[in-house]
Design an enzyme around this catalytic site. Structure first.
Site, short mmCIF file in Angstrom:
data_model
loop_
_atom_site.label_atom_id
_atom_site.label_comp_id
_atom_site.label_asym_id
_atom_site.label_seq_id
_atom_site.Cartn_x
_atom_site.Cartn_y
_atom_site.Cartn_z
N ASP A 1 0.86 -1.19 0.00
CA ASP A 1 0.00 0.00 0.00
C ASP A 1 0.89 1.23 0.00
O ASP A 1 2.11 1.11 -0.08
CB ASP A 1 -0.93 -0.01 1.23
CG ASP A 1 -0.18 0.22 2.54
OD1 ASP A 1 1.06 0.25 2.53
OD2 ASP A 1 -0.86 0.37 3.57
N ASP B 1 1.47 4.75 2.35
CA ASP B 1 1.09 5.37 3.61
C ASP B 1 1.52 6.84 3.62
O ASP B 1 2.69 7.14 3.37
CB ASP B 1 1.79 4.66 4.78
CG ASP B 1 1.57 3.16 4.74
OD1 ASP B 1 0.48 2.71 5.13
OD2 ASP B 1 2.49 2.41 4.30
N ASP C 1 -3.24 4.62 2.72
CA ASP C 1 -3.56 5.00 4.09
C ASP C 1 -3.22 6.47 4.29
O ASP C 1 -2.09 6.89 3.99
CB ASP C 1 -2.75 4.17 5.10
CG ASP C 1 -3.21 2.73 5.15
OD1 ASP C 1 -4.35 2.45 4.71
OD2 ASP C 1 -2.46 1.88 5.65
#
Ligand code: ATP
Ligand code: MN
Ligand code: MN
Length: 392
Positions: free
Chosen positions: A205, A207, A316
């Protein structure tokens, strides 16, 4: 802002000099992986102690600058128990370890590995489905299971979400996030954290930490700004789970691995044509959106239509008050094992509680303020450890 760009550049350069893969060069290259498999398997049996024991030894072996040729050379090695010794010895002698082989061949290990790789599925859920005789993603999709919202998107975008995110993709997403944030809060500071900050070339992902030099200005950014921009004006949001700030200083003894920042866990649509264009150097777009593109709304069961020019990527976003920023940055840079060990060190050796919000000394009832990560290490009386050295 300049400082941030310079730091980022330095990180990228160093990241190139020292990719995490350069660390896994023992002659027993198989050993860390073998121990990792045993760690995972222990996790699938919810045995935290064994999970940590295997993970620690695997991590230390991975970072050794020399090749391990005999178990005897590991005498006095921290945390090396009888079980790990046996595994290492077997691999050194036979090239394989029987226990590891039988774990990887077991249906339980294979199914739990598959199911826990779905966004929104933890060990407990995976085990429940395994016990209900499900084995494949097709089984799950055809079943009567009532999936959570996370699990639904996890299955829907399974292929995209299990394809590593590249640095070029992370850079493109950063541009979109910057645009969205600066429009509403021009003085905001956006920092890439997680594995990319540690110099990793890919991640699961992206962040980001978002803060503002004037404490309080950052409040409500998630709902007011990001959600609005992504969802309504550009249609880039495939999934989002938002939560407001719930930090209270009085929760002094807290050791939960979750923090209390306002944050947004999302899945966004990333326009891959823009990424390809940027990578090949003929990025001709004009200040336009970084991520995006208007792909078909719903994607079918795991296969990628020919004309699909976007990729679902987990992002995120964490909104941090400036006074807690150094702690948040340290906490969100990872790796997970590094954070765990650092907190354990703080607790056991310094009798302090380290979280992504603060460092607290219960006996002295004292909070330690820190404007930069360096100061946190100093409070803990540790030499500074740079992000690219935190790939434990
Ligand atoms: P990858 O590159 O695969 O994403 P990563 O190291 O960036 O690896 P993440 O799961 O994105 O892994 O998490 C980065 C760090 O952020 C972790 O080390 C963890 O300490 C912290 N973190 C992640 N999720 C949370 C959460 N829900 N609450 C608090 N901290 C978290
Ligand atoms: Mn990450
Ligand atoms: Mn993350």
């Amino acid at each position: 802002r300049l400082l941030e760009i310079e730091t980022r550049h330095r990180l990228q350069v160093l990241g190139h000099l020292l990719p995490p893969s350069a660390l896994s060069n023992t002659a027993t290259g198989k050993t860390p992986d073998a121990l990792k498999i045993l760690a995972e398997n222990a996790e699938y049996y919810e045995s935290v102690g064994r999970y940590l024991a295997f993970t620690r030894v695997s991590s230390i072996l991975k970072s050794l600058p020399y090749a391990v040729t005999s178990v005897d050379s590991l005498r006095g090695f921290p945390g090396l128990g009888e079980h790990c010794r046996k595994v290492i010895e077997e691999i050194l002698e036979d090239g394989v370890c029987q226990e590891v082989e039988s774990v990887t061949q077991s249906q339980r290990y294979q199914t739990l590995t598959l199911f826990t790789s779905i966004f929104g599925v933890g060990v407990k859920t995976a085990e429940k489905w395994y016990k209900e005789q499900h084995q494949t993603l097709a089984d799950l999709r055809a079943s009567q299971i009532r999936f959570t919202k996370e699990q639904q998107v996890g299955l829907q975008y399974y292929e995209d979400l299990t394809t590593p995110v590249t640095r070029a993709e992370a850079d493109m997403i950063r541009k979109t996030v910057e645009e969205a944030v600066y429009r509403y809060l021009p003085g905001a500071v956006i920092t890439l954290a997680g594995g990319f900050r540690r110099g990793k070339e890919t991640g699961h992902d992206v962040d980001f930490l978002i803060t503002h030099p004037e404490e309080g200005k950052e409040k409500g950014l998630v709902t007011k700004v990001i959600h609005f921009t992504f969802c309504f004006s550009q249609g880039l949001m495939l999934y989002s789970d938002e939560i407001g700030n719930s930090y209270q200083k009085c929760r002094k003894q807290e050791t939960s691995k979750f923090d209390h920042f306002e944050r947004c866990f999302t899945i966004v649509k990333l326009n891959q044509e823009l990424v390809n264009a940027a990578v090949s150097g003929n990025d001709s777009r004009e200040g336009g959106q970084g991520a995006g593109g208007q792909g078909a709304g719903g994607q079918g069961a795991g296969h990628r239509p020919e004309d699909k020019h976007w990729k679902a990527v987990r992002v995120d976003l964490v909104i941090v008050p400036i006074s807690q920023f150094a702690y948040a940055l340290l906490g969100w840079t990872g790796s997970q094992l590094f954070e765990r060990e650092l907190r354990r060190y703080a607790k056991n050796c310094k009798h302090m509680i380290l979280t992504s919000h603060a460092l607290y000394h219960p006996q002295q009832n004292e909070y330690f303020s820190a404007a930069a990560e360096e100061e946190i290490f100093a409070h803990l009386e540790l030499d500074y450890i740079a992000p690219w050295e935190r790939n434990a």
